[in-house]
Design an enzyme around this catalytic site. Structure first.
Site, PDB file in Angstrom:
ATOM      1  N   CYS A 185       0.826  -1.210   0.000  1.00 24.96           N
ATOM      2  CA  CYS A 185       0.000   0.000   0.000  1.00 24.96           C
ATOM      3  C   CYS A 185       0.861   1.261   0.000  1.00 24.96           C
ATOM      4  O   CYS A 185       1.402   1.649   1.041  1.00 24.96           O
ATOM      5  CB  CYS A 185      -0.943  -0.012   1.207  1.00 24.96           C
ATOM      6  SG  CYS A 185      -1.959   1.457   1.319  1.00 24.96           S
ATOM      7  N   CYS A 214      -0.391   4.110   2.190  1.00 16.98           N
ATOM      8  CA  CYS A 214      -0.137   3.897   3.616  1.00 16.98           C
ATOM      9  C   CYS A 214       1.325   4.146   3.971  1.00 16.98           C
ATOM     10  O   CYS A 214       1.628   4.755   4.990  1.00 16.98           O
ATOM     11  CB  CYS A 214      -0.473   2.465   4.027  1.00 16.98           C
ATOM     12  SG  CYS A 214      -1.984   1.803   3.309  1.00 16.98           S
ATOM     13  N   ASP A 215       2.232   3.649   3.153  1.00 19.43           N
ATOM     14  CA  ASP A 215       3.627   3.556   3.583  1.00 19.43           C
ATOM     15  C   ASP A 215       4.623   4.415   2.787  1.00 19.43           C
ATOM     16  O   ASP A 215       5.790   4.493   3.170  1.00 19.43           O
ATOM     17  CB  ASP A 215       4.078   2.087   3.531  1.00 19.43           C
ATOM     18  CG  ASP A 215       3.244   1.216   4.468  1.00 19.43           C
ATOM     19  OD1 ASP A 215       2.833   1.734   5.526  1.00 19.43           O
ATOM     20  OD2 ASP A 215       2.989   0.048   4.141  1.00 19.43           O
TER      21      ASP A 215
END
Ligand code: NAP
Length: 307
Positions: A131, A134-135
């Site tokens: 992701c 997300c990261d």
């Protein structure tokens, strides 16, 4: 007889459980094979509102679970093995035992597809991610690699150029599944370097619990080489967890549940929440929002039916 059984214990299932429990519906939540869902495999989550310093994924889902339990939700370990939605009450086989319920919320999620390398598996959450939203932020000024040749890979590679010093896109073929517009955008991005006809053989370094590089192989020439990498993003698709509902709940060709408006499926009384229906956003916060919607719909459905 249960009022509602929630299948799945990720953000969608847990949020549905909080709402259903506060509505006094005494939900049971079947945790599933990946208890806690995809967040249970991540580290720091910085984009879930309410946590200015961020919060670890496993802690976030555990907090949600405890919150639901505080209001009377009951969690059952294991998975739903079979379902019968042909008549009401619905019947669910939970680890070999049949349970009857007036309504169901399917929040069984979608699992990221991984390459299947042992080294990759060991480093999930430690530099290996599925992701970018997300990261990506953790790799400012670092070397990033993205694997895949579809729209997700193009989108993630483009997005990650905001952070990384360089982004290498590794694809196993010379042709792309990605749409022309997404591919063009990636090809015109000077920060993205394409490595075609190339596969990843190993992600280093599991012994350091940190991604330091990869071993690559060109499938045409047979050349093998090592490359330094700090963030390794796998974007080769997702698999919705709907096998057990096959033939009963309407899905698209890939198995994502088809929505009949709001959180409704094709069967009145069976609702969907989260990534099992959402192939677009796939965020913790959107899954939580969907779980809330599903629980509210359950409440209204039971009220309308006089149950
Ligand atoms: P996808 O279209 O199925 O593409 C998956 C890619 O991963 C393919 O290039 C495939 O290679 C590769 N792959 C699969 N298994 C692999 C393996 N074991 N090793 C190496 N490579 C592997 O998946 P997606 O990109 O996630 O897209 C899914 C759907 O969402 C598509 O319909 C897409 O259009 C849509 N989507 C749209 C947007 C957008 O419009 N903004 C963004 C993201 C996704 P091969 O080509 O060789 O099979």
């Amino acid at each position: 007889m249960r009022n509602v059984v929630i299948i799945g214990s990720g953000c969608a299932g847990n949020t549905a459980a909080i709402y259903a429990a506060r509505a006094n519906l005494k939900p049971i939540v079947v945790s599933g094979h990946e208890a806690g869902g995809q967040l249970s495999m991540t580290t720091l989550v910085e984009n879930f509102p309410g946590f200015p310093e961020g919060i670890n994924g496993p802690e976030l889902v555990e907090n949600m679970k405890r919150q639901a339990e505080n209001f009377g939700a009951e969690y059952v370990h294991g998975a739903v093995l079979d379902t019968d939605f042909s008549a009401r009450p619905f019947r669910l086989n939970i680890e070999g035992e049949w349970t009857e319920t007036r309504t169901v919320i399917i929040a069984s999620g979608a699992s990221a597809r991984w390459l299947g390398l042992e080294s990759e598996h060991k480093l999930i959450g430690h530099g290996v991610s599925s992701c970018a939203t997300c990261d990506g932020f953790f790799y400012r000024g670092k070397k990033i690699m993205v694997v895949g040749g579809g729209d997700s890979a193009m989108e993630e590679a483009n997005f990650l150029t905001r952070f990384g010093s360089e982004v290498a896109l590794v694809h196993r073929r010379g042709e792309f599944r990605a749409s022309k517009i997404m591919l063009d955008r990636a090809q015109h991005n000077p920060k993205i370097k394409f490595l075609l006809n190339t596969v990843v053989e190993e992600v280093h370094d599991a012994s350091k619990h940190l991604v330091t590089g990869v071993r690559l192989r060109n499938v045409k020439t047979g050349e093998v080489w090592e490359q330094d990498v700090d963030g390794f993003f796998v974007a080769i698709g997702h698999i919705p967890n709907t096998k057990v509902f096959k033939g009963q709940i309407e899905t698209d060709a890939e198995g994502y549940i088809l929505s009949h408006g709001g959180a409704r499926t094709n069967i009145p009384g069976v609702f969907h929440a989260g990534d099992v229906q959402d192939r677009t956003y796939r965020q913790a916060i959107t899954a939580s929002g969907a779980g809330c919607m599903a629980a509210i719909e359950v409440e209204r459905f039971l009220e309308a039916e006089g149950l």
